[in-house]
Design an enzyme around this catalytic site. Sequence first.
Site, PDB file in Angstrom:
ATOM      1  N   ASP A   1      49.694  78.920  10.648  1.00  0.00           N
ATOM      2  CA  ASP A   1      49.808  80.382  10.657  1.00  0.00           C
ATOM      3  C   ASP A   1      48.458  81.089  10.736  1.00  0.00           C
ATOM      4  O   ASP A   1      48.406  82.315  10.811  1.00  0.00           O
ATOM      5  CB  ASP A   1      50.573  80.870   9.422  1.00  0.00           C
TER       6      ASP A   1
ATOM      7  N   LYS B   1      55.127  86.643   1.975  1.00  0.00           N
ATOM      8  CA  LYS B   1      56.446  86.628   2.605  1.00  0.00           C
ATOM      9  C   LYS B   1      57.031  85.226   2.595  1.00  0.00           C
ATOM     10  O   LYS B   1      58.222  85.028   2.329  1.00  0.00           O
ATOM     11  CB  LYS B   1      56.350  87.119   4.051  1.00  0.00           C
ATOM     12  N   ASN B   2      56.197  84.225   2.880  1.00  0.00           N
ATOM     13  CA  ASN B   2      56.697  82.864   3.023  1.00  0.00           C
ATOM     14  C   ASN B   2      57.181  82.261   1.709  1.00  0.00           C
ATOM     15  O   ASN B   2      57.933  81.288   1.719  1.00  0.00           O
ATOM     16  CB  ASN B   2      55.625  81.970   3.653  1.00  0.00           C
TER      17      ASN B   2
ATOM     18  N   ARG C   1      64.348  83.338  11.522  1.00  0.00           N
ATOM     19  CA  ARG C   1      64.701  81.937  11.312  1.00  0.00           C
ATOM     20  C   ARG C   1      64.820  81.580   9.840  1.00  0.00           C
ATOM     21  O   ARG C   1      65.535  80.650   9.478  1.00  0.00           O
ATOM     22  CB  ARG C   1      63.686  81.025  11.996  1.00  0.00           C
TER      23      ARG C   1
ATOM     24  N   PRO D   1      64.156  72.941  15.477  1.00  0.00           N
ATOM     25  CA  PRO D   1      65.311  72.145  15.088  1.00  0.00           C
ATOM     26  C   PRO D   1      65.697  72.370  13.631  1.00  0.00           C
ATOM     27  O   PRO D   1      64.839  72.597  12.779  1.00  0.00           O
ATOM     28  CB  PRO D   1      64.838  70.703  15.310  1.00  0.00           C
ATOM     29  N   VAL D   2      67.005  72.330  13.373  1.00  0.00           N
ATOM     30  CA  VAL D   2      67.498  72.424  11.995  1.00  0.00           C
ATOM     31  C   VAL D   2      67.933  71.048  11.499  1.00  0.00           C
ATOM     32  O   VAL D   2      68.570  70.934  10.452  1.00  0.00           O
ATOM     33  CB  VAL D   2      68.674  73.427  11.898  1.00  0.00           C
TER      34      VAL D   2
ATOM     35  N   CYS E   1      60.439  83.743  15.446  1.00  0.00           N
ATOM     36  CA  CYS E   1      59.392  83.680  16.466  1.00  0.00           C
ATOM     37  C   CYS E   1      59.812  82.757  17.606  1.00  0.00           C
ATOM     38  O   CYS E   1      60.369  81.689  17.383  1.00  0.00           O
ATOM     39  CB  CYS E   1      58.084  83.176  15.861  1.00  0.00           C
TER      40      CYS E   1
ATOM     41  N   ILE F   1      51.657  71.042  14.334  1.00  0.00           N
ATOM     42  CA  ILE F   1      52.954  71.455  13.801  1.00  0.00           C
ATOM     43  C   ILE F   1      53.814  72.044  14.908  1.00  0.00           C
ATOM     44  O   ILE F   1      54.959  71.635  15.115  1.00  0.00           O
ATOM     45  CB  ILE F   1      52.765  72.450  12.643  1.00  0.00           C
TER      46      ILE F   1
END
Length: 424
Positions: free
Chosen positions: A307, A22-23, A93, A123-124, A117, A329
Amino acid sequence: MNKLVIRGGKKLSGTVAASGSKNSALPVIAATLLTPDGTFGINRIPDLKDVRTFIQLLEYLGAAVSFENNRLEVSSSDLKSIEAPYELVKKMRASIYVLGPLLARFGHTRVSLPGGCAFGPRPVDLHIMAMEKLGATVTIEQGFIDAKVNGSRLRGAEIDFPISSVGATGNALMAAVTAEGKTVLQNAALEPEIECLCRFLQKMGANISGIGTTTLVIEGVDQLKAVEFDNIFDRIEAGTLLGAAAITGGSVTVTGTVPEHLGSVLDAFRQAGCIVTVKDDAITLTAPEELQPVDITARPYPEFPTDMQAQWMALMTQAHGDSTIIDRIYLERFNHLPELNRLGAHIEIRDNWALVHGPQELTGTKVMSTDLRASACLVLAGLVAKETTEVLRVYHLDRGYESIEKKLSALGADIKREQYQEFS
């Protein structure tokens, strides 16, 4: 609403195939927005809630999309919108990935601030910084990121990320491939999903060097084309399935993997006493009589992945000794801890790290998923718990795992999906 009902105590055994990642799929799908030329065909796309949401977003923008049997076909020749709305972006996201491609292609885009999640700050800033370095003017107003190119196209630049960010690296890559001149990304993310995106963009006609290093150099090109492409397999799903074998005292082979993508995870399993063997694309894990405690610190690739942190916490509840878990992270990614303790675990939070006391006998009860990997953690705990565990709100799980209950059932788990009514 759906829940998973698990009757624990079954040792898992057998062979199971890993799904597509998926990532890596989500940024690859976003990159199809870069060109109106032709129809893309992408294989090994997992049938997940997040993928379906991203497809909805592409269709809202005007793309023609077909998705069947893990094959995605996309044509972006007739896009009708440059705005990614809150109603879709709030669900996930990773929707932020459309920022770079839409800005590069149209010179202007509006993307709602993302969801996904619910743990820790999201932050963007790094995405915005990258777009600004490439010559865009970016503002945040009324919940939208509004980005405009100053001039006819983005301009190459040197972008030095203060921290490693998969999302920001991906967005910068997609924005830079058609920018005027050379772009250099310093401290670029090393994750295999970024390498996959680079290979996809190269196949489309992008000029990228330094793939697999922290310095990516992109020479902008004038035109890209639609291509056929095979997505990579999901290293996190593979690690989760191996964790299911380890926690139940079983022996499982996961096929279709890229073992080197799981190096730090396999090392941790070996330190815990598991026998791990690799042959071509297959990884076999056989659990020991007694699991040993292993301290882990989640950091950017190639270190232990964030993850897999929650799943590792579940595993360490069965280790013969105490272990520590740190996440560098997402410092607050411990939403699964109270639910594990409800099952009988003994885990303490000390500042921004967790102390897991093992071994603890777990007993099934109702627990609630709070995010994607927390859901996987609770499923693993349910596999080893006495009696029956009910994992509620598994829509979180469906965002990142393709039919995981079917895969676990095929390995011998007593697990099934049921509907339930949630009272407000």
